[in-house]
Write an enzyme that holds these catalytic residues in place. Structure first.
Site, PDB file in Angstrom:
ATOM      1  N   TRP B 100     -28.991  51.418 -31.541  1.00  0.00           N
ATOM      2  CA  TRP B 100     -27.692  49.859 -31.613  1.00  0.00           C
ATOM      3  C   TRP B 100     -26.710  51.006 -32.440  1.00  0.00           C
ATOM      4  O   TRP B 100     -25.537  50.652 -32.368  1.00  0.00           O
ATOM      5  CB  TRP B 100     -27.779  48.896 -31.821  1.00  0.00           C
ATOM      6  CG  TRP B 100     -28.531  48.418 -31.025  1.00  0.00           C
ATOM      7  CD1 TRP B 100     -29.545  47.879 -31.002  1.00  0.00           C
ATOM      8  CD2 TRP B 100     -27.699  47.838 -29.851  1.00  0.00           C
ATOM      9  NE1 TRP B 100     -29.727  47.306 -29.719  1.00  0.00           N
ATOM     10  CE2 TRP B 100     -29.465  47.309 -29.317  1.00  0.00           C
ATOM     11  CE3 TRP B 100     -26.775  47.601 -29.396  1.00  0.00           C
ATOM     12  CZ2 TRP B 100     -29.134  46.729 -27.768  1.00  0.00           C
ATOM     13  CZ3 TRP B 100     -26.937  47.458 -28.171  1.00  0.00           C
ATOM     14  CH2 TRP B 100     -27.419  46.646 -27.669  1.00  0.00           C
ATOM     15  N   ASP B 167     -23.898  46.094 -39.546  1.00  0.00           N
ATOM     16  CA  ASP B 167     -24.354  45.730 -38.592  1.00  0.00           C
ATOM     17  C   ASP B 167     -24.969  44.286 -38.673  1.00  0.00           C
ATOM     18  O   ASP B 167     -26.304  45.682 -39.443  1.00  0.00           O
ATOM     19  CB  ASP B 167     -25.010  45.955 -37.695  1.00  0.00           C
ATOM     20  CG  ASP B 167     -25.446  45.057 -36.374  1.00  0.00           C
ATOM     21  OD1 ASP B 167     -25.224  44.064 -36.315  1.00  0.00           O
ATOM     22  OD2 ASP B 167     -24.987  46.143 -34.956  1.00  0.00           O
ATOM     23  N   LYS B 191     -31.062  36.084 -33.558  1.00  0.00           N
ATOM     24  CA  LYS B 191     -32.452  36.019 -34.306  1.00  0.00           C
ATOM     25  C   LYS B 191     -32.450  35.377 -35.172  1.00  0.00           C
ATOM     26  O   LYS B 191     -33.221  34.392 -34.730  1.00  0.00           O
ATOM     27  CB  LYS B 191     -32.360  37.693 -34.635  1.00  0.00           C
ATOM     28  CG  LYS B 191     -30.843  38.835 -34.084  1.00  0.00           C
ATOM     29  CD  LYS B 191     -31.849  39.533 -32.357  1.00  0.00           C
ATOM     30  CE  LYS B 191     -31.243  40.299 -32.456  1.00  0.00           C
ATOM     31  NZ  LYS B 191     -32.239  41.290 -31.092  1.00  0.00           N
TER      32      LYS B 191
END
Lengths: 355, 355
Positions: B100, B167, B191
């Site tokens: 990511w 992030d 999440k």
């Protein structure tokens, strides 16, 4: 009992709400909520596959088009369309039929040259311009098929001879269209397709990469098409509820059947507007929308009194947009004829009481 | 009873599912579903206001930061961050701690120059690089605080002396942070904040317009800040459920309390991994994540057998990402210690049966 005439997010069928509510507790016998399952689970992948198949079936989408479920609303498409279709230094042609059409043009003008081929802003967008010409060297022609605020709708695709992009946010799935007439169709879900949070894009595959620009992957239609709308975590619940609503539409007989209902609903309400001396339609009669029906009264006092009565009768969301005033009844697919009748009855009740 | 260890979308509290399910039938005594109310209704505006206030309270967000609820996931932030912060021809510094982080850098490189200041790709991202230096002329430094796939986490913000973007998709709201240490924080909701379909952005207001680029309005943080996250139709339901989940977190005692629970949950599981001869952690011990706990076994046969037993015991979503293999237990805020105990018990049961 509420009758929801809201412009969007808006009414969906009660059956859809029931099933959508249940899935938040437990989805499809998984022992899990739809809100906690992985988007990579077999069960959710099946939802996306079914949603795409239903769109293809209901709109008779040709094989050489991709059907995508994206995020960001029509407003994000205002940017993604030129990013994907307008070459650097190129030109695009836009028809200006309202605030949303105008915003689409404005966003495109940040990325290239925009020619407004016609506008009805001179009469507050109460009509659809006719007889305009479109430059043959433009990369594409863009228009908005239904103008939610003003209550106008374009039923026939203008014959322009260049690739055509249409914002169908507020009339997609409400009437039969020939997808092959268009190169790209986009629509925020929150009118006839589903809840807010997902955007439908139907795009001809040969358009991929047409702009020649370096586009961030998340804004590249081809990346989403390759990944089957799962390039990144999709808006799971909005897609799920859209799928339920598409199932409902199919069970009703599809777009062909709902279009006939929509014609009857709109005609019933327009007939009353034209008959009842207290109400007056705002849109040019030939350009009247079937989805958003706009009307006014003679004085602010009358409008306040009618709004009050409507509230008492359970009619929700009929206040007009501030740029038009008066009233707007949005009569999307899920709104029943009995809700139309409730509104018409209230208009008659007002007439009786007042005259 | 299922124990959901899925990496995201993932477990949320049962109470949240109950209230979220009810609101799909009727929201807040409006007589309408949360899916059909207007995003401009007083009732929904109140939801957005409360969600923002809860984020501000739970994370102690300073006044000079905006709190935004956007669409498109972290992947869209990979593009929006450089669009808003990286001047044409400018440079940005990225720390590469996984797929990511690497994708974020790749998307930024489409818009400017990117310098990878350090990478742990040499050991399949099992550790966090230390002792790197960051060019002082870079517009910003970007890192990923928790690496979901590899089970590593950065608890201390690297001291880099330039504006820092993080992030925090998979650890936001799981531990106390000092927002003022960062210039921009972003996090896909799915999440610890809520369901898929909404992305949290916390941005220092002085960064608005920093790149000097012409940015489409929908990708401009300032436009969303001015409009209170209502520049266009927001993802209504995803924001609503996030708000319910933020209320739940506040009622539990906030981030300070949940962090202590998360420490205990992670320690309990890591202790068993380190004790049980059949299991082995994959991440560097000092860099172990509290959110995603990755571990393997000696042979594929053992892993298949344990996966089977775990399934029988109601443990869901523990299969590891294909690039690491083995297992990944995601232990987000809503996962209870009893689910951790169920996993530990299953690991012990496997040990007893096998030795």
């Amino acid at each position: 009992m509420k009758h929801n005439f809201g412009a969007g997010p808006c009414i969906l069928p009660k059956e859809v709400f029931q099933e959508a509510s249940q899935a938040v507790i437990e989805f499809n016998n998984t022992g899990l909520s739809i809100l906690e399952i992985s988007h990579r689970s077999k069960e959710f992948e099946q939802v996306v596959i079914e949603a795409e198949a239903l769109v293809r079936e209901l709109l008779h989408v040709p094989e050489n088009y991709s059907v995508l479920f994206l995020q960001g609303g029509a407003s994000q498409q205002f940017a993604m369309v030129p990013m994907n279709l307008l070459p650097e230094g190129g030109k695009a042609a836009y028809l200006d039929t309202g605030v949303w059409a105008s915003k689409a043009a404005k966003e495109a003008s940040k990325l290239g040259n925009v020619e407004i081929v016609a506008s009805s802003s001179d009469k507050n967008y109460t009509y659809i311009p006719q007889g305009f010409s479109v430059p043959s060297d433009a990369a594409y022609f863009h228009f908005t098929s239904n103008n939610t605020i003003y209550g106008t709708e374009i039923f026939e695709k203008p014959a322009v001879g260049i690739p055509t992009v249409v914002d169908m946010s507020s009339d997609i799935l409400s009437r039969v269209i020939n997808v092959a007439d268009y190169d790209l169709i986009y629509a925020g879900a929150q009118k006839n397709m589903g809840p807010a949070g997902v955007t439908l894009v139907i795009v001809k595959n040969e358009l991929f990469g047409k702009s020649g620009r370096t586009v961030p992957t998340i804004f590249d239609y081809q990346a989403h098409a390759k990944a089957g709308s799962m390039y990144n975590t999709p808006p799971v619940y909005s897609i799920y509820v859209s799928m339920l609503n598409l199932r409902w539409l199919k069970a009703k007989g599809g777009v062909e059947v709902i279009e006939q209902e929509n014609i009857i609903k709109a005609r019933t309400l327009y007939d009353e507007i034209d008959r009842n001396p207290f109400f007056k339609g705002t849109a040019n009669v030939e350009d009247r929308s079937r989805m958003n029906i706009t009307f006014v009264m003679d004085t602010p006092e009358q409008e306040a009194a009618f709004l009050n009565l409507a509230k008492e009768r359970g009619l929700v969301g009929i206040k007009g947009h501030r740029s038009v005033g008066g009233f707007r009844a949005s009569v999307y697919n899920a709104l029943t004829i009995s809700s139309i009748n409730a509104l018409v009855d209230t208009m008659r009740e007002f007439e009786e009481k007042t005259k």
